[in-house]
Every structure is written in structure tokens, then in C-alpha cells.
Write an enzyme that holds these catalytic residues in place. Structure first.
Site, PDB file in Angstrom:
ATOM      1  N   ASP A  24       0.882  -1.166   0.000  1.00 36.86           N
ATOM      2  CA  ASP A  24       0.000   0.000   0.000  1.00 36.86           C
ATOM      3  C   ASP A  24       0.918   1.213   0.000  1.00 36.86           C
ATOM      4  OD1 ASP A  24      -1.663   2.125   0.538  1.00 36.86           O
ATOM      5  OD2 ASP A  24      -2.378   1.373   2.474  1.00 36.86           O
ATOM      6  N   LYS A  87       2.720  11.159  -3.381  1.00 35.22           N
ATOM      7  CA  LYS A  87       1.692  10.456  -4.162  1.00 35.22           C
ATOM      8  C   LYS A  87       0.786  11.440  -4.914  1.00 35.22           C
ATOM      9  CE  LYS A  87      -1.798   6.823  -3.510  1.00 35.22           C
ATOM     10  NZ  LYS A  87      -2.355   5.924  -2.468  1.00 35.22           N
ATOM     11  N   GLU A 187      -7.194   0.338  -4.600  1.00 34.66           N
ATOM     12  CA  GLU A 187      -7.237   0.257  -3.138  1.00 34.66           C
ATOM     13  C   GLU A 187      -8.573  -0.288  -2.612  1.00 34.66           C
ATOM     14  OE1 GLU A 187      -6.012   4.231  -2.091  1.00 34.66           O
ATOM     15  OE2 GLU A 187      -3.999   3.863  -2.891  1.00 34.66           O
ATOM     16  N   ASP A 212     -12.794   5.412   2.492  1.00 29.79           N
ATOM     17  CA  ASP A 212     -11.373   5.513   2.846  1.00 29.79           C
ATOM     18  C   ASP A 212     -11.022   6.933   3.259  1.00 29.79           C
ATOM     19  OD1 ASP A 212      -8.614   5.628   2.985  1.00 29.79           O
ATOM     20  OD2 ASP A 212      -8.262   4.529   1.113  1.00 29.79           O
TER      21      ASP A 212
END
Ligand code: ADP
Ligand code: MG
Length: 619
Positions: A24, A87, A187, A212
Site C-alpha cells: 500500500d 503520491k 485500493e 477511505d
């Protein structure tokens, strides 16, 4: 790649498969997991404490690299050389991120707005891919330390809304870290797998909502299991909403209570960081306790769960709005959702769990560690790929249409938006000019009718087409979109078999906001786009007819009556004039008039040609 080794205890040969790890690669934290005795386990740090590696990279004056907790400490003491949230920059151009550069403490380089961003650290320049690779290298070191063996294969997760360029960038980061990235997995799909959702037969047709809420971003994804595969029905969220905002709400509250101006912590970076850490500590404590008391100089540092929840309710409300929007986009009622999966450290907050459960009208899946679920699911996916579990395919959809430019600058969609991937779609084209030997193929992404409003992903030229009259070559263009969303385009001239292909390594990415804007634009401009398309298509058709007419007049000169020839020329001239104007109906009308007049003559020509050919054959 099975290897045989001797199992000493059992005294026999055993089949030793390569370990494939699940990673992850998060905005705030990253972690790696693998399978132990059929169970997914996240790898702890050397001290055996945390499984999370803060996604922070620091470079010292000698360009030595620190990753994780050690680098996170440098955020206060050496912010210019400490990179976080990389990211957010993956696969992006400066143009994509210029409006939020203020959020970064380090230098982002903008040589030209269409190339990928670079990050300046002292006098060196790094791409987000290189920086992500440093995080991946640290994760690789960790797992290799635990397994005492080299690890070279991985499954890496990305948000469901990541586009081709961002997925490719993630793949490249893996490669740079010495990892063969077997699969890029969404994800929310990984999180569902961690809860065992989708692993049995009963899963067919089930709908899953994955909520999330991480450190800086919020994503809601609605998935459906169709034919044993995960499909993304819709995604929504906010790229600037997460735990950091909850911390900030607490800081603002304490500043107000202690009558301290915000400017003081802006000037005093050390104080700012200290209070930020104290706020995060309070927030985490309040996930289980009812009250928090801390200390900071002579300030009053207390907070009750109730006060905290009042402070952050507006933020949580925003996530609920996004959930409802995602459901609406997926065309689902809340009652249609079978599972709600909670992901991200911030979902530990009781208020968040309550509000999400209420929104979906059901219990949420929150039993697993929310900051580990994505990595655990990635490890399960890796295990499936290693052939250790029943074969389960994972499938997603393309967020934007993919196509090529055709005559007049029109977008010809080959893989429509929301198509399942992997996808393989082919279509035939031909040349528009006699003797044409090259054909340029330009690939675009987007929803508009004209390519100028869409995003160019790349172009290539098919060379060496044998010279033939226009319209005769058969050029097949194939789009192959793999399970990671990476696009390969192949063009083949079928009569001669000449072929060329490219893999689209998009030069720059596209943000979630851009994607949303492109969709809205395409809807708002649908009417004018459609009119423009109709005009351009009419012009293209008219041009083809005009070319054919000129040819006809030359080829049939010997027998055509002068009057007929003159009339055809006159009607062709009228059509040419209509084509120069913008009234598509006038063009269509002129085409029809010309066709009507020429049709019987064309029929005569055809018969004469056949008779000629038959005569020739008899001789
Ligand atoms: P990301 O997906 O962005 O990498 P994570 O899922 O690791 O982030 O979430 C990190 C966030 O979770 C941080 O803002 C952290 O403060 C928050 N968090 C961690 N534990 C708790 C807790 N017990 N209560 C509330 N928030 C928490
Ligand atoms: Mg995350």
C-alpha cells in the site's frame, strides 16, 4: 518460477514459490504485507512496533536518503529537504498541481506546464517516481529483513480514480525500486479482499461501498462483483480532506481558547509543529477516551470527545455528501449496498463509523486494522496471482473514453468511458488520399467530440502502406487496455500486413478534478459539440463526393454528353461552395442534388465498364 528445495523436517522436496508481496503506497503512510500460513500479515519495523512507514523522504547534505519515521522528524528541522505527500504528484504535470503548490514545503519545478513535475532538493532534481521508489525500497528492505531472502515481485495498490499515467508512474516507481510489479490493484478492491469479500460464489452481484478516510485524502468507491470480478461503479471524494484537517480543527480551537493569534504559529515553525503533534495525539486518544488533557507551555490543552465531534462534524458531513453522490452516480439506493468497508486511520473515530453506518443503514466492516487493510488485501491479491488461491480475476473500468483523431479533428472513441478493463477493441479505417503510404495515428482521452478539447496521450505513424487508391487500404487499429489501465495501440494494414504499435506512457497525468471537469464540460457542451460534429462529418462526406466526381468526369470523358458533364460540374461547384459555409443542411442538400443527377449516369458508366471488361475477356 517455482523452485525446488528440500524441506528438512519433512525430509522431502517441496515446491517453493517466489514470495509476492502486497504494497500500500499511501499519501501519508505506506506498508508492505505478505502471506504467512494462508493469513495476510503486515510487516513491522525493526523495533517491532509499527507496520506503517510514513511516506516521507529526506536527503541530507551528502545526498544520503532517510525514509519513514526518521525522515518525518526532519519535517520540522529541515523542511526544504524533506518530501512528503509525493503520491499527490505522481503522473502529474505542473499545470495539474500549480493551484495547490502552496501546500508543499519543498520546491516543485515548473519548466514547462505539460511535462511531469520535478522536485528540487538542494541542487538535485527528482521525479515523483524516483521519490516513491525510495519509499518502496524501504518497504522492500523491511520484508527482506523479515524473510531473510530477496523479494522481487509485488502487487501495488492505487486509488480507483488513478488514470493511465498515474498507474504507469506507480509501476515505474516499483521497477526503479527493483520490484517487478505484477499488478496494480485498486485500493478499494484490495480492502474488500482483506475482508474476504468477493472470494466466494455467493459474492456474485454484491455491491460494496469502500469508505477511505486517510491522512490527507478521502475516497468513496462503489464496487460491484460481476462474473466474479470487481467492477468500479463510481468513485467520489475530496483530495484535500483527511486526518490533517481534523488536527487543524483542534489547533484552531486551542488557539482560540488560549487567545493566541494564528500568525504566531506561522512564524514559529517549531511551535507550530509541536502543537500539531499534540492535536494529533488528542484526536487519536479521543477515538477511545472521552477526554484529553495535554501540556504545552502554560496553555490550556484539554478537549472532550463531545467538543471534538462538534468541531469536526462539518468535515464528516462533507464525506457523507460524497457518499450519497457516489451512490447516485452508481445508480444505487443505499439499500442495495451489501457491504461497507472502512479504510484509513481516520475511520477509527467513533463519529465517522456512526455517521457512515447511518448513511448506509447497516453495520460497517471495521474489525481489521484500518490502516493495514489495503496492504493486507494486496497480499491476498499477490497470493491469488501466485496461484495459491482459487482463480479470481479483478476488474475495473476506464474513467475516461479513449480514441483517435479522424478527419476534421473529430474524436473517434474506441474504448468508451466506463468500459471494463482489460479491454481489447479494434476498428477499421482507410486512407483519404490516393497513394497514401503513411498514416498518423493520434491517441486521445476525453469525452468531447473534437480532439482539441480532449487530452492527447500520444501519436505514431504507420509507415510503408503500399500505394493504393484512397479508400482501398484496410487499416485496423486495436486498443489493448490491460488490467492496470495501461494502453497499447496497434495499427495494421491488413492487405500488406505492415504494422506499428505504441505503448502509451502518458507524458502527464490528469487530476481527479480535471476528470470531473472534463465530464461536466462534455455534458454542458454536448449540444454545440454535436452540431460541430455533424457539420464536420457533412464536410468530410462532401469532400469525398467531390473527389469521386472529379475522377468520374475524367474517366468517362469519352462518352459523357457535354451538357451532362457541364451540369455535374455546376452541381459540384454548388456543393463546394456549401462546404465552405457552415450550414450542414445546405451541404447535405447540395450533396443530394448532385447524387440524384449523377446516379443514372454512374449506372451507365458501370454498365459500360462491365461490357468493356467482358469483351476483353472473350479475346
Ligand atoms: P493515508 O491513506 O493517507 O496514507 P492512513 O490511512 O495511514 O493515511 O491514515 C493516517 C491518518 O489517520 C492520520 O491523519 C492519523 O492521524 C489518523 N489516525 C490514526 N490513528 C487514528 C485514531 N486512533 N483516531 C483518529 N485518527 C487516527
Ligand atoms: Mg490509504
Amino acid at each position: 518460477m517455482a523452485k525446488l528445495s528440500i524441506d528438512l523436517k519433512a525430509g522431502k522436496l517441496k515446491d517453493e514459490r517466489d514470495v509476492i508481496v502486497g504494497i500500500d503506497l499511501g499519501t501519508t503512510n505506506s506498508l508492505v504485507a505478505y502471506m504467512v500460513n494462508g493469513q495476510a500479515v503486515a510487516v513491522k519495523d525493526a523495533a517491532g512496533k509499527s507496520t506503517l512507514v510514513p511516506s516521507v523522504v529526506h536527503f541530507n547534505a551528502d545526498q544520503e536518503v532517510l525514509v519513514g519515521d526518521a525522515a518525518k522528524e526532519k519535517l520540522i528541522t529541515d523542511p526544504a529537504h524533506t518530501i512528503y505527500s509525493v503520491k499527490r504528484l505522481m503522473g502529474k504535470s505542473f499545470g495539474d498541481i500549480s493551484n495547490f503548490e502552496q501546500y508543499f514545503g519543498y520546491k516543485i519545478i515548473d519548466e514547462d506546464t505539460e511535462s511531469l513535475v520535478k522536485i528540487r532538493v538542494a541542487d538535485r532534481f527528482f521525479t515523483p517516481i524516483e521519490l516513491s521508489a525510495e519509499i518502496l525500497k524501504e518497504l522492500k528492505r523491511r520484508i527482506e529483513g523479515v524473510l531473510q531472502a530477496p523479494v522481487s515481485k509485488a502487487v501495488i495498490t492505487v486509488p480507483a480514480y488513478f488514470n493511465d499515467a498515474q498507474r504507469q508512474a506507480t509501476r515505474d516507481a516499483g521497477k526503479l525500486a527493483g520490484l517487478d510489479v505484477l499488478r496494480i490493484v485498486n485500493e478499494p478492491t484490495a480492502a474488500s479482499l482483506a475482508y474476504g469479500i468477493g472470494l466466494d460464489q455467493e459474492a456474485e452481484g454484491q455491491k460494496i461501498a469502500v469508505y477511505d478516510l486517510g491522512g490527507g485524502t478521502f475516497d468513496i468507491s462503489i464496487l460491484s462483483i460481476e462474473n466474479g470480478i470487481f467492477e468500479v461503479l463510481s468513485t467520489n471524494g475530496d483530495t484535500f480532506l483527511g486526518g490533517d484537517d481534523f488536527d487543524r480543527a483542534i489547533i484552531d480551537h486551542w488557539l482560540a481558547v488560549n487567545d493566541i493569534p494564528a500568525s504566531r504559529i506561522q512564524k514559529d515553525k517549531h511551535l507550530g509543529q509541536t502543537i500539531r503533534l499534540e492535536a494529533e495525539r488528542a484526536k487519536k486518544a479521543l477515538s477511545t477516551a472521552d477526554h484529553y488533557t495535554g501540556s504545552l507551555d502554560d496553555w490550556q490543552i484539554t478537549l472532550s470527545r463531545e467538543q471534538f465531534e462538534t468541531l469536526v462534524t462539518p468535515l464528516v458531513d462533507r464525506t457523507i455528501v460524497a457518499c450519497n453522490q457516489a451512490l447516485a452516480d452508481a445508480g444505487l439506493a443505499t439499500s442495495a449496498v451489501d457491504h461497507v468497508v472502512m479504510v484509513g486511520g481516520s475511520t477509527r473515530m467513533p463519529l465517522v463509523k456512526q455517521r457512515v453506518a447511518k448513511c448506509f443503514g447497516r453495520e460497517v466492516n471495521a474489525q481489521l486494522n484500518p490502516d493495514e487493510v489495503v496492504a493486507l488485501g494486496a497480499a491476498i491479491q499477490a497470493d491469488i496471482l501466485a496461484g495459491n488461491q482459487q482463480d479470481i480475476l479483478l476488474l475495473d473500468i476506464t474513467p475516461l473514453s479513449l480514441g483517435i483523431e479522424t478527419v476534421g479533428g473529430l474524436m473517434d472513441v474506441i474504448v468508451p468511458r466506463n468500459s471494463k478493463v482489460p479491454a481489447k477493441v479494434g476498428r477499421q479505417y482507410t486512407t483519404s488520399v490516393d497513394g497514401q503510404t503513411n498514416l498518423k495515428i493520434a491517441v486521445y482521452q476525453g469525452e468531447r467530440d473534437l480532439v482539441e478539447h480532449n487530452r492527447k496521450l500520444g501519436e505514431f505513424v504507420l509507415r510503408g502502406i503500399p500505394p493504393m487508391p484512397a479508400g482501398l487500404p484496410k487499416i485496423e487499429i486495436h486498443f489493448y487496455l490491460d488490467a492496470d489501465g495501461i494502453l497499447k495501440v496497434k495499427a495494421t494494414e491488413l492487405r500488406s500486413n505492415v504494422a506499428t504499435e505504441i505503448e502509451i506512457r502518458s507524458q502527464y497525468g490528469i487530476s481527479e478534478e480535471d476528470m470531473a471537469r472534463m465530464l461536466i464540460d462534455s455534458i454542458q457542451n454536448a449540444q454545440s459539440d454535436m452540431a460541430t460534429r455533424a457539420l464536420l462529418e457533412a464536410r468530410n462526406e462532401a469532400n469525398n463526393i467531390l473527389l469521386a466526381t472529379t475522377k468520374f468526369l475524367v474517366q468517362n470523358k469519352s462518352w459523357l454528353a457535354a451538357a451532362a458533364s457541364a451540369e455535374i460540374s455546376r452541381l459540384a461547384e454548388e456543393l463546394r461552395q456549401a462546404t465552405a459555409a457552415t450550414d450542414k443542411d445546405a451541404i447535405n442538400k447540395a450533396m443530394e442534388t448532385l447524387n440524384e443527377y449523377a446516379r443514372p449516369l454512374a449506372q451507365d458508366a458501370l454498365e459500360k465498364n462491365i461490357a468493356q471488361a467482358m469483351k476483353g475477356e472473350k479475346v
